[in-house]
Design a protein around this motif. Sequence first.
Motif, PDB file in Angstrom:
ATOM      1  N   PHE A  80       0.849  -1.183   0.000  1.00 58.87           N
ATOM      2  CA  PHE A  80       0.000   0.000   0.000  1.00 58.87           C
ATOM      3  C   PHE A  80       0.889   1.238   0.000  1.00 58.87           C
ATOM      4  CE2 PHE A  80      -2.413  -3.419   1.746  1.00 58.87           C
ATOM      5  CZ  PHE A  80      -3.726  -3.192   1.381  1.00 58.87           C
ATOM      6  N   ASN A  81       0.626   2.163  -0.889  1.00 61.98           N
ATOM      7  CA  ASN A  81       1.412   3.393  -0.987  1.00 61.98           C
ATOM      8  C   ASN A  81       0.511   4.595  -0.700  1.00 61.98           C
ATOM      9  OD1 ASN A  81       3.862   2.107  -1.965  1.00 61.98           O
ATOM     10  ND2 ASN A  81       2.765   1.818  -3.885  1.00 61.98           N
ATOM     11  N   TYR A  82       0.927   5.404   0.249  1.00 61.63           N
ATOM     12  CA  TYR A  82       0.175   6.615   0.594  1.00 61.63           C
ATOM     13  C   TYR A  82       1.032   7.841   0.287  1.00 61.63           C
ATOM     14  CZ  TYR A  82      -2.068  10.281   3.326  1.00 61.63           C
ATOM     15  OH  TYR A  82      -2.656  11.461   3.714  1.00 61.63           O
ATOM     16  N   TYR A  83       0.479   8.758  -0.504  1.00 68.51           N
ATOM     17  CA  TYR A  83       1.184   9.975  -0.889  1.00 68.51           C
ATOM     18  C   TYR A  83       0.409  11.174  -0.343  1.00 68.51           C
ATOM     19  CZ  TYR A  83       3.069   6.691  -4.360  1.00 68.51           C
ATOM     20  OH  TYR A  83       3.634   5.604  -4.979  1.00 68.51           O
ATOM     21  N   PRO A  84       0.931  11.845   0.679  1.00 73.52           N
ATOM     22  CA  PRO A  84       0.226  13.017   1.209  1.00 73.52           C
ATOM     23  C   PRO A  84       0.322  14.184   0.229  1.00 73.52           C
ATOM     24  CG  PRO A  84       2.361  12.773   2.267  1.00 73.52           C
ATOM     25  CD  PRO A  84       2.190  11.573   1.386  1.00 73.52           C
ATOM     26  N   PRO A  85      -0.520  15.198   0.382  1.00 73.22           N
ATOM     27  CA  PRO A  85      -0.393  16.372  -0.481  1.00 73.22           C
ATOM     28  C   PRO A  85       0.997  16.992  -0.360  1.00 73.22           C
ATOM     29  CG  PRO A  85      -2.429  16.446   0.785  1.00 73.22           C
ATOM     30  CD  PRO A  85      -1.615  15.323   1.347  1.00 73.22           C
ATOM     31  N   CYS A  86       1.508  17.487  -1.457  1.00 72.46           N
ATOM     32  CA  CYS A  86       2.837  18.095  -1.483  1.00 72.46           C
ATOM     33  C   CYS A  86       2.695  19.544  -1.960  1.00 72.46           C
ATOM     34  CB  CYS A  86       3.754  17.317  -2.412  1.00 72.46           C
ATOM     35  SG  CYS A  86       5.414  18.019  -2.575  1.00 72.46           S
ATOM     36  N   PRO A  87       3.119  20.526  -1.171  1.00 75.39           N
ATOM     37  CA  PRO A  87       2.920  21.933  -1.565  1.00 75.39           C
ATOM     38  C   PRO A  87       3.692  22.326  -2.817  1.00 75.39           C
ATOM     39  CG  PRO A  87       4.294  21.775   0.399  1.00 75.39           C
ATOM     40  CD  PRO A  87       3.755  20.407   0.148  1.00 75.39           C
ATOM     41  N   GLN A  88       4.801  21.642  -3.118  1.00 76.74           N
ATOM     42  CA  GLN A  88       5.590  21.955  -4.309  1.00 76.74           C
ATOM     43  C   GLN A  88       5.907  20.653  -5.070  1.00 76.74           C
ATOM     44  OE1 GLN A  88       8.634  24.324  -2.023  1.00 76.74           O
ATOM     45  NE2 GLN A  88       8.294  25.769  -3.704  1.00 76.74           N
ATOM     46  N   PRO A  89       4.912  20.104  -5.746  1.00 81.99           N
ATOM     47  CA  PRO A  89       5.116  18.801  -6.399  1.00 81.99           C
ATOM     48  C   PRO A  89       6.139  18.827  -7.515  1.00 81.99           C
ATOM     49  CG  PRO A  89       3.006  19.763  -7.026  1.00 81.99           C
ATOM     50  CD  PRO A  89       3.547  20.607  -5.913  1.00 81.99           C
ATOM     51  N   SER A  90       6.443  19.989  -8.062  1.00 79.87           N
ATOM     52  CA  SER A  90       7.438  20.060  -9.138  1.00 79.87           C
ATOM     53  C   SER A  90       8.854  19.813  -8.635  1.00 79.87           C
ATOM     54  CB  SER A  90       7.367  21.425  -9.835  1.00 79.87           C
ATOM     55  OG  SER A  90       7.660  22.471  -8.913  1.00 79.87           O
ATOM     56  N   LEU A  91       9.048  19.844  -7.308  1.00 75.60           N
ATOM     57  CA  LEU A  91      10.385  19.708  -6.739  1.00 75.60           C
ATOM     58  C   LEU A  91      10.711  18.282  -6.296  1.00 75.60           C
ATOM     59  CD1 LEU A  91      10.644  22.976  -4.587  1.00 75.60           C
ATOM     60  CD2 LEU A  91      11.348  22.580  -6.960  1.00 75.60           C
ATOM     61  N   THR A  92       9.740  17.390  -6.357  1.00 73.80           N
ATOM     62  CA  THR A  92       9.985  16.025  -5.875  1.00 73.80           C
ATOM     63  C   THR A  92       9.071  15.043  -6.595  1.00 73.80           C
ATOM     64  OG1 THR A  92      10.191  14.655  -3.888  1.00 73.80           O
ATOM     65  CG2 THR A  92       8.285  16.132  -4.002  1.00 73.80           C
ATOM     66  N   GLU A 153       8.963   1.232 -17.490  1.00 69.33           N
ATOM     67  CA  GLU A 153       9.532   2.206 -16.568  1.00 69.33           C
ATOM     68  C   GLU A 153       8.424   3.161 -16.150  1.00 69.33           C
ATOM     69  OE1 GLU A 153      13.218   5.460 -16.295  1.00 69.33           O
ATOM     70  OE2 GLU A 153      12.855   4.325 -18.143  1.00 69.33           O
ATOM     71  N   HIS A 154       8.265   3.377 -14.854  1.00 68.50           N
ATOM     72  CA  HIS A 154       7.167   4.216 -14.373  1.00 68.50           C
ATOM     73  C   HIS A 154       7.601   4.981 -13.123  1.00 68.50           C
ATOM     74  CE1 HIS A 154       6.874   0.286 -12.396  1.00 68.50           C
ATOM     75  NE2 HIS A 154       6.269   0.892 -11.384  1.00 68.50           N
ATOM     76  N   ARG A 155       6.781   5.943 -12.749  1.00 62.42           N
ATOM     77  CA  ARG A 155       7.036   6.757 -11.570  1.00 62.42           C
ATOM     78  C   ARG A 155       5.693   7.274 -11.053  1.00 62.42           C
ATOM     79  NH1 ARG A 155       9.702  12.257 -14.324  1.00 62.42           N
ATOM     80  NH2 ARG A 155       7.739  13.095 -15.173  1.00 62.42           N
ATOM     81  N   ALA A 156       5.706   7.879  -9.865  1.00 64.96           N
ATOM     82  CA  ALA A 156       4.503   8.481  -9.297  1.00 64.96           C
ATOM     83  C   ALA A 156       4.792   9.940  -8.971  1.00 64.96           C
ATOM     84  CB  ALA A 156       4.069   7.737  -8.038  1.00 64.96           C
ATOM     85  N   VAL A 157       3.914  10.822  -9.423  1.00 66.96           N
ATOM     86  CA  VAL A 157       4.060  12.248  -9.152  1.00 66.96           C
ATOM     87  C   VAL A 157       3.101  12.651  -8.042  1.00 66.96           C
ATOM     88  CG1 VAL A 157       4.818  12.768 -11.491  1.00 66.96           C
ATOM     89  CG2 VAL A 157       2.384  12.863 -10.948  1.00 66.96           C
ATOM     90  N   CYS A 158       3.423  13.728  -7.371  1.00 62.29           N
ATOM     91  CA  CYS A 158       2.637  14.201  -6.229  1.00 62.29           C
ATOM     92  C   CYS A 158       1.549  15.173  -6.674  1.00 62.29           C
ATOM     93  CB  CYS A 158       3.550  14.867  -5.202  1.00 62.29           C
ATOM     94  SG  CYS A 158       4.802  13.763  -4.506  1.00 62.29           S
ATOM     95  N   ASN A 159       0.593  15.351  -5.774  1.00 65.37           N
ATOM     96  CA  ASN A 159      -0.520  16.274  -5.989  1.00 65.37           C
ATOM     97  C   ASN A 159      -0.453  17.350  -4.914  1.00 65.37           C
ATOM     98  OD1 ASN A 159      -3.415  17.286  -5.635  1.00 65.37           O
ATOM     99  ND2 ASN A 159      -3.615  16.006  -7.467  1.00 65.37           N
TER     100      ASN A 159
END
Length: 222
Positions: A80-92, A153-159
């Motif tokens: 299970f993967n949990y991604y909290p909101p990220c204030p600056q998603p372009s940086l990570t 190849e894949h990745r997950a981006v933040c919101n």
Amino acid sequence: MGKVSMRIMEVLMGELLAREEEGVTARTAAGETVEIGGIGQKRRRKGDEEKVEAKVDGRGGGARTEVLVGEQRRNSVVRFNYYPPCPQPSLTLGLGAHSDPHLLTLLHQDLVGGLQICKDGLWMAVRPMPGALVVNIGDALQVWSNDHYKSVEHRAVCNSLRSRLSMGFFLTPMDDATICPLKLSSPHYKPFTWKEYREQMYARRPRGKSNLLHYRIHDQTQ
């Protein structure tokens, strides 16, 4: 999830074995039975050459899949993967670029989205579909199929506003299973065990699809 993933493997391997069977000839003694990739192959005399007849049961590639994975699928895991909101998603990134080392990944993602795959050098979003699973090919299946099936190849981006939850099932070979191409002529990879691959992956850390290069026979092209 284990039953679903094994059924998918049976379909994929049945198709692959059918492709490998076409046009295969060998000079052997009449009536000789050999093992290719764990599936019995019976050779029939035809002039100076013998044609290969695959003895594949009604489950398609199921027999070979069970040899590699094991009936109980003890090594397979759910994460299970949990991604909290990220204030600056372009940086990570929520999860860096990598390919899964396993055979198959079955992924359920919520409607927030964030999964991206790399195609022709470009990152593309995989938009969530209600009631659907994402199926990813893993490195072990790419080697087993001799590059017929390619790991992704894949990745997950933040919101920046919403949290995201995903659930992944990883169909994993047994530790002592030998991972090598079913196609005996012109193999693209050297044989290795799943335990060996897993340990070198964790030592190197996932970076794109670089872990496969360690076992690739370098006179072959991707």
